[in-house]
Write a protein that holds these residues in place. Structure first.
Motif, mmCIF file in Angstrom:
data_model
loop_
_atom_site.group_PDB
_atom_site.id
_atom_site.type_symbol
_atom_site.label_atom_id
_atom_site.label_comp_id
_atom_site.label_asym_id
_atom_site.label_seq_id
_atom_site.Cartn_x
_atom_site.Cartn_y
_atom_site.Cartn_z
ATOM 1 N N TYR A 156 0.800 -1.226 0.000
ATOM 2 C CA TYR A 156 0.000 0.000 0.000
ATOM 3 C C TYR A 156 0.841 1.289 0.000
ATOM 4 O O TYR A 156 0.678 2.124 -0.898
ATOM 5 C CB TYR A 156 -0.962 -0.011 1.201
ATOM 6 N N ILE A 157 1.729 1.463 0.981
ATOM 7 C CA ILE A 157 2.446 2.748 1.077
ATOM 8 C C ILE A 157 3.402 2.935 -0.105
ATOM 9 O O ILE A 157 3.386 3.985 -0.770
ATOM 10 C CB ILE A 157 3.209 2.873 2.413
ATOM 11 N N ILE A 158 4.232 1.940 -0.383
ATOM 12 C CA ILE A 158 5.204 2.083 -1.475
ATOM 13 C C ILE A 158 4.516 2.305 -2.823
ATOM 14 O O ILE A 158 4.892 3.233 -3.561
ATOM 15 C CB ILE A 158 6.168 0.884 -1.499
ATOM 16 N N PRO A 159 3.493 1.521 -3.185
ATOM 17 C CA PRO A 159 2.798 1.809 -4.457
ATOM 18 C C PRO A 159 2.145 3.185 -4.489
ATOM 19 O O PRO A 159 2.145 3.851 -5.539
ATOM 20 C CB PRO A 159 1.738 0.701 -4.524
ATOM 21 N N THR A 160 1.615 3.636 -3.351
ATOM 22 C CA THR A 160 1.001 4.973 -3.299
ATOM 23 C C THR A 160 2.047 6.048 -3.505
ATOM 24 O O THR A 160 1.823 7.018 -4.256
ATOM 25 C CB THR A 160 0.271 5.178 -1.968
ATOM 26 N N PHE A 161 3.201 5.908 -2.873
ATOM 27 C CA PHE A 161 4.277 6.888 -3.049
ATOM 28 C C PHE A 161 4.742 6.916 -4.511
ATOM 29 O O PHE A 161 5.016 7.993 -5.065
ATOM 30 C CB PHE A 161 5.452 6.563 -2.125
ATOM 31 N N LYS A 162 4.836 5.752 -5.128
ATOM 32 C CA LYS A 162 5.247 5.710 -6.536
ATOM 33 C C LYS A 162 4.213 6.396 -7.421
ATOM 34 O O LYS A 162 4.558 7.158 -8.335
ATOM 35 C CB LYS A 162 5.453 4.260 -6.974
ATOM 36 N N LYS A 163 2.949 6.135 -7.156
ATOM 37 C CA LYS A 163 1.877 6.758 -7.936
ATOM 38 C C LYS A 163 1.902 8.278 -7.785
ATOM 39 O O LYS A 163 1.669 9.015 -8.759
ATOM 40 C CB LYS A 163 0.529 6.199 -7.470
ATOM 41 N N GLU A 164 2.198 8.744 -6.563
ATOM 42 C CA GLU A 164 2.231 10.183 -6.285
ATOM 43 C C GLU A 164 3.581 10.813 -6.655
ATOM 44 O O GLU A 164 3.783 12.000 -6.446
ATOM 45 C CB GLU A 164 1.938 10.426 -4.801
ATOM 46 N N LYS A 165 4.510 9.989 -7.157
ATOM 47 C CA LYS A 165 5.864 10.442 -7.531
ATOM 48 C C LYS A 165 6.596 11.069 -6.342
ATOM 49 O O LYS A 165 7.268 12.101 -6.448
ATOM 50 C CB LYS A 165 5.805 11.429 -8.706
ATOM 51 N N LEU A 166 6.482 10.426 -5.198
ATOM 52 C CA LEU A 166 7.184 10.850 -3.989
ATOM 53 C C LEU A 166 8.447 10.014 -3.842
ATOM 54 O O LEU A 166 8.404 8.793 -3.953
ATOM 55 C CB LEU A 166 6.292 10.667 -2.767
ATOM 56 N N ASN A 167 9.577 10.655 -3.590
ATOM 57 C CA ASN A 167 10.825 9.905 -3.430
ATOM 58 C C ASN A 167 11.192 9.664 -1.972
ATOM 59 O O ASN A 167 12.311 9.260 -1.658
ATOM 60 C CB ASN A 167 11.977 10.584 -4.179
ATOM 61 N N THR A 168 10.264 9.934 -1.060
ATOM 62 C CA THR A 168 10.465 9.613 0.343
ATOM 63 C C THR A 168 10.564 8.093 0.506
ATOM 64 O O THR A 168 9.744 7.351 -0.022
ATOM 65 C CB THR A 168 9.308 10.162 1.200
ATOM 66 N N LYS A 169 11.572 7.636 1.242
ATOM 67 C CA LYS A 169 11.803 6.209 1.415
ATOM 68 C C LYS A 169 10.864 5.643 2.492
ATOM 69 O O LYS A 169 10.448 6.353 3.412
ATOM 70 C CB LYS A 169 13.253 5.946 1.811
ATOM 71 N N VAL A 170 10.569 4.348 2.364
ATOM 72 C CA VAL A 170 9.684 3.672 3.306
ATOM 73 C C VAL A 170 10.482 2.602 4.052
ATOM 74 O O VAL A 170 10.983 1.644 3.446
ATOM 75 C CB VAL A 170 8.482 3.031 2.596
ATOM 76 N N PHE A 171 10.602 2.793 5.365
ATOM 77 C CA PHE A 171 11.354 1.876 6.226
ATOM 78 C C PHE A 171 10.401 1.161 7.182
ATOM 79 O O PHE A 171 9.402 1.732 7.621
ATOM 80 C CB PHE A 171 12.390 2.647 7.058
ATOM 81 N N ALA A 172 10.735 -0.077 7.496
ATOM 82 C CA ALA A 172 10.003 -0.791 8.538
ATOM 83 C C ALA A 172 10.472 -0.297 9.911
ATOM 84 O O ALA A 172 11.514 0.307 10.042
ATOM 85 C CB ALA A 172 10.227 -2.286 8.411
ATOM 86 N N GLY A 173 9.688 -0.627 10.932
ATOM 87 C CA GLY A 173 10.008 -0.173 12.282
ATOM 88 C C GLY A 173 9.185 1.047 12.633
ATOM 89 O O GLY A 173 8.261 1.422 11.892
ATOM 90 N N THR A 174 9.514 1.639 13.802
ATOM 91 C CA THR A 174 10.746 1.399 14.536
ATOM 92 C C THR A 174 10.601 0.193 15.462
ATOM 93 O O THR A 174 9.692 0.131 16.280
ATOM 94 C CB THR A 174 11.138 2.628 15.368
ATOM 95 N N PHE A 175 11.521 -0.756 15.281
ATOM 96 C CA PHE A 175 11.508 -1.976 16.075
ATOM 97 C C PHE A 175 12.318 -1.796 17.353
ATOM 98 O O PHE A 175 13.260 -1.015 17.410
ATOM 99 C CB PHE A 175 12.109 -3.133 15.277
ATOM 100 N N ARG A 176 11.946 -2.566 18.356
ATOM 101 C CA ARG A 176 12.742 -2.696 19.576
ATOM 102 C C ARG A 176 12.673 -4.167 19.993
ATOM 103 O O ARG A 176 11.968 -4.969 19.373
ATOM 104 C CB ARG A 176 12.209 -1.796 20.685
ATOM 105 N N THR A 177 13.393 -4.513 21.068
ATOM 106 C CA THR A 177 13.358 -5.907 21.529
ATOM 107 C C THR A 177 12.921 -5.972 22.989
ATOM 108 O O THR A 177 13.447 -6.753 23.772
ATOM 109 C CB THR A 177 14.723 -6.584 21.348
#
Length: 465
Positions: free
Chosen positions: A249-270
């Protein structure tokens, strides 16, 4: 004539020797008391004293590891409100100390998407229920304190890298219809196609709205501390759901909107689970731009790097402690930063850069900060952690490369593009002590002050800095 050439050669040899002796500069911050300008250059004093076990530093400048992205901390609403309580001159002074390249020079910072636990209270940018098209999306709340704080920092350092993460989706996108947790209904994201689409659009609208304000969001992390169920904004989001949201969802939406903001998982902790490890073991995990993590041990990071060596991993939040802002707490800051950077992460990000005089969150508990601003008295207090972060930010810069090194003391070693090796080390002894540096075929014995953090700057070209 032969005597003349002999004397000229002797003079040249002496000058060359003197230049070689000048290829190291030392800088130091004490952690005993916060100071607006804590960094001092100190003499490089060679010594013939015995070098005790554990006082050796070995650097391998030609063995290179990851490229560094920067050092910084987090913007938050409470900090913005405190900053804006000062007159313009004092605001500028505080921000210059944090972001000016000749001072702390922060380069890599965090902001919240909506309310964090250090927002004044809970809010999102989509307060109208079932607004799937984001017709009523608005960042108006951030225009009061958060955006002025960010914009003022960017005016000092226009190259500042900023990443954002939500503590919670909008309340209506969750099964408990609340941004906060510890509720009767599950504090979870609604597993419905239309809600996934709406949330992806929410992220896109956020990136575009901020960019229209002159604030570029370099990357987002999908969910802060995805295992947290707390009285402040939070959302428990299993790794599989996070991957589905990001990848489908997020990555395809960013591509459609021509946004070059990167999509990272997280923020993870343990804190409770190994969600990051579970995530990295899933199909399509490598389709995400990277991983953001905090409160994670070195051994877990090593496992993560071994599983997915080509995925970028970066640090998202430092130990926030309890509002005491003590010397003892600051004495662990370099050690924490070294654990993350030496494990392969590209940065270190402190938590609250600025808080008010209470040190409290919107949910009434205390945490540390680099600076406390008294809103009534209009005074500024620099804390010991500020000194530690000042020297880290001043010397560790984007495009530096971590190089191999070893010591029995907390230490980070990087090499800059101009050929300088920068060693940040903490002499944990109670007194000044002699140390031995082995680098580039040289052995140098010299003294390092006690307790604080020392930056050893070695010029590989043997030229005076």
């Amino acid at each position: 004539m032969k005597k003349l050439f002999y004397f000229l050669g002797l003079i040249l040899s002496i000058q060359t020797f003197a230049q070689d002796k000048q290829n190291i500069d030392l800088f130091y911050v004490s952690l005993e008391k916060g100071q607006a300008q804590p960094l001092k250059q100190i003499p490089f004093t060679e010594t013939s004293e015995k070098i005790r076990w554990g006082h050796e530093i070995k650097v391998y400048p030609n063995i290179e590891h990851q490229t560094i992205e920067g050092i910084g901390g987090a913007f938050n609403e409470i900090g913005g409100e405190a900053l804006l309580s000062l007159d313009h001159k004092l605001q500028r002074e505080v921000l210059q100390n944090l972001f000016d390249k000749d001072k702390a020079g922060f380069t890599f910072c965090r902001t919240a998407i909506g309310a964090s636990d250090f927002g004044i209270d809970a809010y999102s940018y989509s307060e109208t229920p079932e607004d799937y098209n984001m017709d009523y999306f608005s960042i108006e709340r951030d225009q009061k304190f958060v955006l002025p704080y960010l914009k003022a920092a960017l005016a000092i350092n226009p190259d500042l890298l900023i990443f954002g993460s939500p503590w919670s989706p909008p309340a209506w996108m969750k099964n408990n219809n609340s941004m906060t947790g510890l509720t009767e209904k599950p504090n979870t994201f609604r597993d419905e196609n239309k809600v996934y689409k709406a949330y992806a659009k929410y992220f896109a609208e956020y990136v575009k709205a901020y960019e229209s304000e002159g604030v570029k969001i370099n990357r987002i992390c999908v969910q802060n501390e995805n295992d947290a169920n707390t009285k402040y904004p939070s959302c428990t989001m299993p790794p599989a759901q996070m991957l589905k949201l990001a990848h489908q969802y997020i990555i395809p939406t960013f591509k459609k909107e021509k946004l070059n903001t990167k999509v990272f998982a997280g923020t993870f902790r343990t804190a409770l689970n190994l969600d990051m490890i579970e995530f990295l073991g899933m199909e399509n995990a490598d389709k995400i731009d990277g991983i953001g993590l905090q409160y994670t041990s070195k051994s877990i990071i090593t496992d993560a790097v071994r599983m997915q060596a080509n995925i970028k991993m970066f640090h998202t939040e430092g130990h926030c402690y309890n509002g005491k802002n003590s010397v003892e707490q600051a004495e662990h800051r370099l050690e924490e930063a070294a654990d993350y950077i030496n494990s392969g992460l590209t940065n270190y990000c402190y938590w609250n850069m600025i808080l008010n005089e209470t040190t409290k969150s919107g949910w009434d508990w205390k945490q540390n900060s680099l600076i406390n601003i008294d809103r009534e008295k209009k005074t500024i207090q620099y804390n010991p952690d500020y000194n530690a972060m000042y020297i880290l930010g001043h010397f560790i810069k984007p495009n530096d490369i971590r190089v191999a090194s070893t010591s029995h003391r907390p230490m980070i070693t990087v090499k800059s593009p101009d050929g300088k090796v920068k060693i940040l080390i903490q002499n944990t002894d109670e007194k000044e002590a002699p140390y031995r540096l082995k680098i580039n075929g040289e052995i140098r014995d010299f003294k390092i002050p006690a307790k604080g953090i020392t930056a050893i700057v070695y010029n590989l070209d043997n030229k005076k800095l």
